[in-house]
Structures are given as structure tokens and as C-alpha cells.
Motif scaffolding. Structure first.
Motif, mmCIF file in Angstrom:
data_model
loop_
_atom_site.group_PDB
_atom_site.id
_atom_site.type_symbol
_atom_site.label_atom_id
_atom_site.label_comp_id
_atom_site.label_asym_id
_atom_site.label_seq_id
_atom_site.Cartn_x
_atom_site.Cartn_y
_atom_site.Cartn_z
ATOM 1 N N HIS A 96 36.230 41.166 39.886
ATOM 2 C CA HIS A 96 35.433 41.810 40.917
ATOM 3 C C HIS A 96 34.809 42.907 40.427
ATOM 4 O O HIS A 96 35.164 43.840 39.690
ATOM 5 N N ILE A 97 33.357 42.888 40.486
ATOM 6 C CA ILE A 97 32.553 44.053 40.073
ATOM 7 C C ILE A 97 31.642 44.382 41.339
ATOM 8 O O ILE A 97 30.865 43.717 41.960
ATOM 9 N N PRO A 98 32.037 45.384 41.660
ATOM 10 C CA PRO A 98 31.437 46.252 43.005
ATOM 11 C C PRO A 98 29.965 46.575 42.624
ATOM 12 O O PRO A 98 29.538 46.811 41.383
ATOM 13 N N ALA A 99 28.895 46.566 43.772
ATOM 14 C CA ALA A 99 27.564 46.765 43.863
ATOM 15 C C ALA A 99 27.489 48.230 43.336
ATOM 16 O O ALA A 99 26.450 48.292 42.471
ATOM 17 N N GLU A 100 28.266 49.179 43.253
ATOM 18 C CA GLU A 100 27.907 50.592 42.581
ATOM 19 C C GLU A 100 27.856 50.388 41.064
ATOM 20 O O GLU A 100 27.375 51.586 40.696
ATOM 21 N N VAL A 101 28.177 49.521 40.398
ATOM 22 C CA VAL A 101 28.052 49.570 38.929
ATOM 23 C C VAL A 101 27.178 48.332 38.471
ATOM 24 O O VAL A 101 27.079 48.023 37.358
ATOM 25 N N TRP A 102 26.302 47.857 39.426
ATOM 26 C CA TRP A 102 25.357 46.903 38.786
ATOM 27 C C TRP A 102 23.997 47.344 38.132
ATOM 28 O O TRP A 102 23.542 46.784 37.678
ATOM 29 N N THR A 103 24.094 48.796 38.090
ATOM 30 C CA THR A 103 23.085 49.307 37.325
ATOM 31 C C THR A 103 23.494 50.604 36.380
ATOM 32 O O THR A 103 24.613 50.805 36.405
ATOM 33 N N ASP A 104 22.784 50.790 35.321
ATOM 34 C CA ASP A 104 23.091 51.946 34.490
ATOM 35 C C ASP A 104 23.986 51.342 33.831
ATOM 36 O O ASP A 104 25.214 52.387 33.375
ATOM 37 N N ARG A 105 24.277 50.184 33.250
ATOM 38 C CA ARG A 105 25.264 49.694 32.536
ATOM 39 C C ARG A 105 24.820 49.000 31.213
ATOM 40 O O ARG A 105 23.812 48.183 31.384
ATOM 41 N N LEU A 106 25.205 49.007 30.021
ATOM 42 C CA LEU A 106 24.981 48.308 29.009
ATOM 43 C C LEU A 106 25.294 46.539 29.202
ATOM 44 O O LEU A 106 24.723 45.572 28.776
ATOM 45 N N GLY A 107 26.307 46.733 29.843
ATOM 46 C CA GLY A 107 27.049 45.215 30.149
ATOM 47 C C GLY A 107 28.371 45.339 30.638
ATOM 48 O O GLY A 107 28.709 46.423 30.961
ATOM 49 N N TYR A 108 29.099 44.311 30.952
ATOM 50 C CA TYR A 108 30.243 44.204 31.545
ATOM 51 C C TYR A 108 31.488 43.344 30.827
ATOM 52 O O TYR A 108 30.969 42.084 30.383
ATOM 53 N N LEU A 109 32.386 44.015 30.400
ATOM 54 C CA LEU A 109 33.470 43.333 29.883
ATOM 55 C C LEU A 109 34.628 43.025 30.722
ATOM 56 O O LEU A 109 35.161 43.810 31.430
ATOM 57 N N MET A 110 35.248 41.557 30.617
ATOM 58 C CA MET A 110 36.213 40.876 31.381
ATOM 59 C C MET A 110 37.541 41.385 30.397
ATOM 60 O O MET A 110 37.586 40.807 29.292
ATOM 61 N N VAL A 111 38.415 41.746 31.101
ATOM 62 C CA VAL A 111 39.632 42.122 30.314
ATOM 63 C C VAL A 111 41.026 41.483 31.317
ATOM 64 O O VAL A 111 41.182 42.091 32.278
ATOM 65 N N GLU A 112 41.639 40.684 30.761
ATOM 66 C CA GLU A 112 42.985 40.191 31.266
ATOM 67 C C GLU A 112 44.105 41.022 30.829
ATOM 68 O O GLU A 112 44.329 41.259 29.667
ATOM 69 N N ILE A 113 45.028 41.885 31.903
ATOM 70 C CA ILE A 113 45.988 42.561 31.588
ATOM 71 C C ILE A 113 47.097 41.750 31.920
ATOM 72 O O ILE A 113 47.367 41.248 33.026
ATOM 73 N N ASN A 114 48.131 41.712 30.935
ATOM 74 C CA ASN A 114 49.310 41.069 31.153
ATOM 75 C C ASN A 114 50.132 41.848 31.809
ATOM 76 O O ASN A 114 50.140 43.015 32.163
#
Length: 386
Positions: A96-114
Motif C-alpha cells: 500500500h503506497i498512499p497518494a501523499e508520497v507519490w511525489t518528491d521521491r527517488l523511488g519506492y522500496l518494498m520490504v517484507e517484515i517477518n
């Protein structure tokens, strides 16, 4: 898709708990916040492995209050930008990536937390997103981030000089406007030259190249300054760019302030519009301040500097080179409201006779100031409008 497993320590969980508790977020949002912050910590450890610098103080996610309004999980890379770290629980297939962080970012990392919160797996990377729900299969391998960082570093390296050039151009325009206006009020163009060239002038590009070679090899400041004068004398239209490039290099690299001023003043002779040129104006002071029948000359020199300010030199001297200035002669730098900023005076107990008074300053563009020359009951004040 291959993943990278990052252990999470007790310090990581304490870091996350402090922010989560202070945020005041209710359930179930608090659970997602904890997982996202753990994802950020996992990414920070991965960055440590590759020696990639980050700054917690400038990362939004460490501010507990921000989480009441925005769902952010960023880590700031100085000079490059922000990476958004989004957590998924073990077995989940969608981030889930909310709209408020769709800008001003180099990119998005997905991390699975055990489930035990003891480790996180870096699953994948996306450079941009346009939807709140993204399936795990759409993320690219984590190594894709390296090329994104390389591009960001190249862009940052290019932006800094471009920004500096725009600043220098703005400062130069301020100085050039002052030169134009001041010349309408009896000021004249002055010179920065204090010495004769070091050898007889010989024309031709080959001679200019020899002077440049001598400049590059010179270790003595006085010798370098004499060669700068000669360089300015020899430069003609067909080789002017070569001379100007050498002068700019000297301005940027020299540690000697007199050398920098002389190079910038010589640059002004070749190209008055150059953004790194120094301009000098001079003016005869009123007859009431004549010293032993010889009038005084007031000189003001201005030059852009790399601290986004304007450097200045204010000088007062007799037109007769060997004429000492009289005791009590005062050169004052004042604000536009007549507040004293700096002052120099010829003292009675002066060990050596003075033939010049000098004040240096650094000011922001748009700052007006006054220069006052006084002796006894007489004074002359000149306003400088930048």
C-alpha cells in the motif's frame, strides 16, 4: 525475484517504538506505522552495507507528529532525495503506497517484515508509482536502485555549478547596474594594476600560451600577479577565450585574495559582462579635503563571490604616490541609516606613514551603504546603491 534479508536489532525496535508511541496513532494504523518504520530501518542497514549516506534528521519519518496526518516512511539521502520504504507482512502480495508520497521521491522500496519483527526482506524497487495498491510481482530487482542513484548523483553534480552560475550572473548584474549608474555621478572606471608586466610585451598566441604556462608554474604570489597583468595586456580577440579561461581558473582556485581581485579585474578588461569580473570605480574627493595641494582619490571595487555575496574593497589614497596621508584623516563605512560598520583612521602615533586607507566588506545584493571621508571639520559622503 531474489530478496535480501536484513536482521533487525533491539535498537531498531526501540527506535520504532519511541516514534510509534509518541505519534498517538490509533489501531490499526499504528500496526502499519510500526511495520513501515521497521522497513525504513532495514533499508538503512542495507545502505550502510554499500556506504550510501543518509540523514535521519532530515527524514520525515522520525517526526512522530507527522504520522497523525501523513503515512510516510522515508529515508533522506543528502543531495539526492528521499527513498520511500513500504512494508508488507509475511505472505502478503500487495504493498500500500498512499497518494501523499507519490511525489518528491527517488523511488519506492518494498520490504517484507517477518512476523517476529527480527528481520526484513528487501523484495523490490519501483522508481515511480501512480496507484495505491501495487502487487509484489510488479516491483523490479532491488539492484535497479543503483542506476537510479547514479543518475541522481550526476544530476546533483551538474545542478550545483548551474545554480552557482545563475547566482554569479545575478550578482554581476547588480554590480554592472551600479557601475552604469555611478558613472552618471562623476565616478570613473578605475584600474586594478599596481605593477608593470614582468617582461617586454610580445604579441601572438604562442607568447600568450607561454605566459599561461608560466602562470601555472608560478609558486610566488608576486610573480603570478605580474603575469596576470601581462596576460591581460597580451590577450586579443582571437585568443581572448584562452586568457579568460585561465583567469577564471585562478579566481576559483587561488588562496591569495589580492591575486583573486587582480585576476577578476583583468577579466573585466577582457569581458566587462563576465559573471566573475571585478569592477572598480574611482572619484576625486572635494577640494576641501585636498592634502598639501594634492586631491584625494576614493576607489570602490566590487566582485561576486561564491558565498552568494558581493565582496568589496574601499580605498582612499593621495593622487601623489609618495604623499603620506595626514593625521586624523578618516575613512568610514556606514549603513544607509548612518550606523557605523567599520572605520580606519590615520593615527598620530603611526609607526609608518600611511599613503592609503582600505576597508574590505562582504554584503548581500540589495544592501545600500555609505562611504564617508572626513578630516577635521570637513567631510564628504558617497552613497552606494546596490
Amino acid at each position: 525475484m531474489p530478496t535480501t534479508t536484513i536482521p533487525l536489532t533491539a535498537n531498531d525496535r526501540q527506535f520504532v517504538q519511541r516514534i510509534a508511541v509518541q505519534s498517538g496513532c490509533p489501531q490499526p494504523r499504528l500496526k502499519q506505522l510500526i511495520q513501515n518504520l521497521l522497513a525504513v530501518r532495514a533499508v538503512s542497514h542495507w545502505l550502510d552495507i554499500y556506504g550510501i549516506a543518509y540523514d535521519w534528521q532530515k527524514s520525515y519519518c522520525v517526526n512522530p507528529l507527522i504520522h497523525l496526518g501523513d503515512e510516510v516512511a522515508d529515508i533522506y539521502l543528502p543531495g539526492l532525495g528521499r527513498l520511500e520504504c513500504r512494508a508488507i507482512a509475511a505472505g502478503e502480495q500487495t504493498a500500500h503506497i498512499p497518494a501523499e508520497v507519490w511525489t518528491d521521491r527517488l523511488g519506492y522500496l518494498m520490504v517484507e517484515i517477518n512476523d517476529d519483527l527480527l528481520s526484513g526482506q528487501l523484495v523490490g524497487f519501483l522508481q515511480s508509482v501512480q496507484t495505491e495498491s501495487i502487487a509484489k510481482q510488479h516491483f523490479q530487482p532491488i539492484d535497479t536502485l543503483f542506476s537510479v542513484l547514479a543518475i541522481a548523483e550526476t544530476r546533483a553534480a551538474n545542478i550545483i555549478p548551474e545554480t552557482m552560475q545563475r547566482t554569479l550572473h545575478g550578482l554581476a548584474r547588480t554590480i554592472q547596474n551600479w557601475v552604469t549608474t555611478a558613472q552618471e555621478n562623476a565616478w570613473e572606471i578605475g584600474e586594478f594594476f599596481f605593477w608593470e608586466p614582468s617582461f617586454s610585451r610580445a604579441r601572438g598566441a604562442s607568447t600568450l600560451e607561454k605566459v599561461i604556462t608560466k602562470l601555472q608554474e608560478a609558486s610566488d604570489d608576486t610573480a603570478q600577479q605580474r603575469l596576470i597583468i601581462t596576460l591581460g595586456e597580451l590577450a586579443k580577440e582571437e585568443n581572448q577565450s584562452l586568457a579568460m579561461a585561465e583567469l577564471v581558473k585562478i579566481i576559483d582556485e587561488t588562496q591569495n585574495n589580492d591575486t583573486r581581485w587582480l585576476a577578476a579585474g583583468t577579466l573585466a578588461r577582457l569581458d566587462p559582462q563576465h559573471p566573475q569580473a571585478a569592477h572598480c570605480l574611482k572619484k576625486m574627493i572635494g577640494t576641501n579635503l585636498e592634502v598639501l595641494g594634492t586631491p584625494l582619490e576614493l576607489m570602490i571595487s566590487l566582485m561576486p563571490n561564491q558565498q552568494q555575496e558581493i565582496s568589496g574593497i574601499i580605498e582612499l589614497k593621495s593622487l601623489e604616490p609618495n604623499q603620506s596621508l595626514p593625521v586624523g584623516l578618516r575613512l568610514s563605512l556606514l549603513s544607509e541609516t548612518d550606523d557605523l560598520i567599520d572605520e580606519i583612521v590615520v593615527a598620530e602615533n603611526q609607526a609608518m606613514p600611511k599613503n592609503i586607507l582600505k576597508i574590505t566588506l562582504d554584503i548581500e545584493p540589495g544592501t545600500d551603504f555609505r562611504v564617508r571621508v572626513s578630516l577635521g571639520d570637513f567631510s564628504v559622503t558617497e552613497d552606494v546603491h546596490l
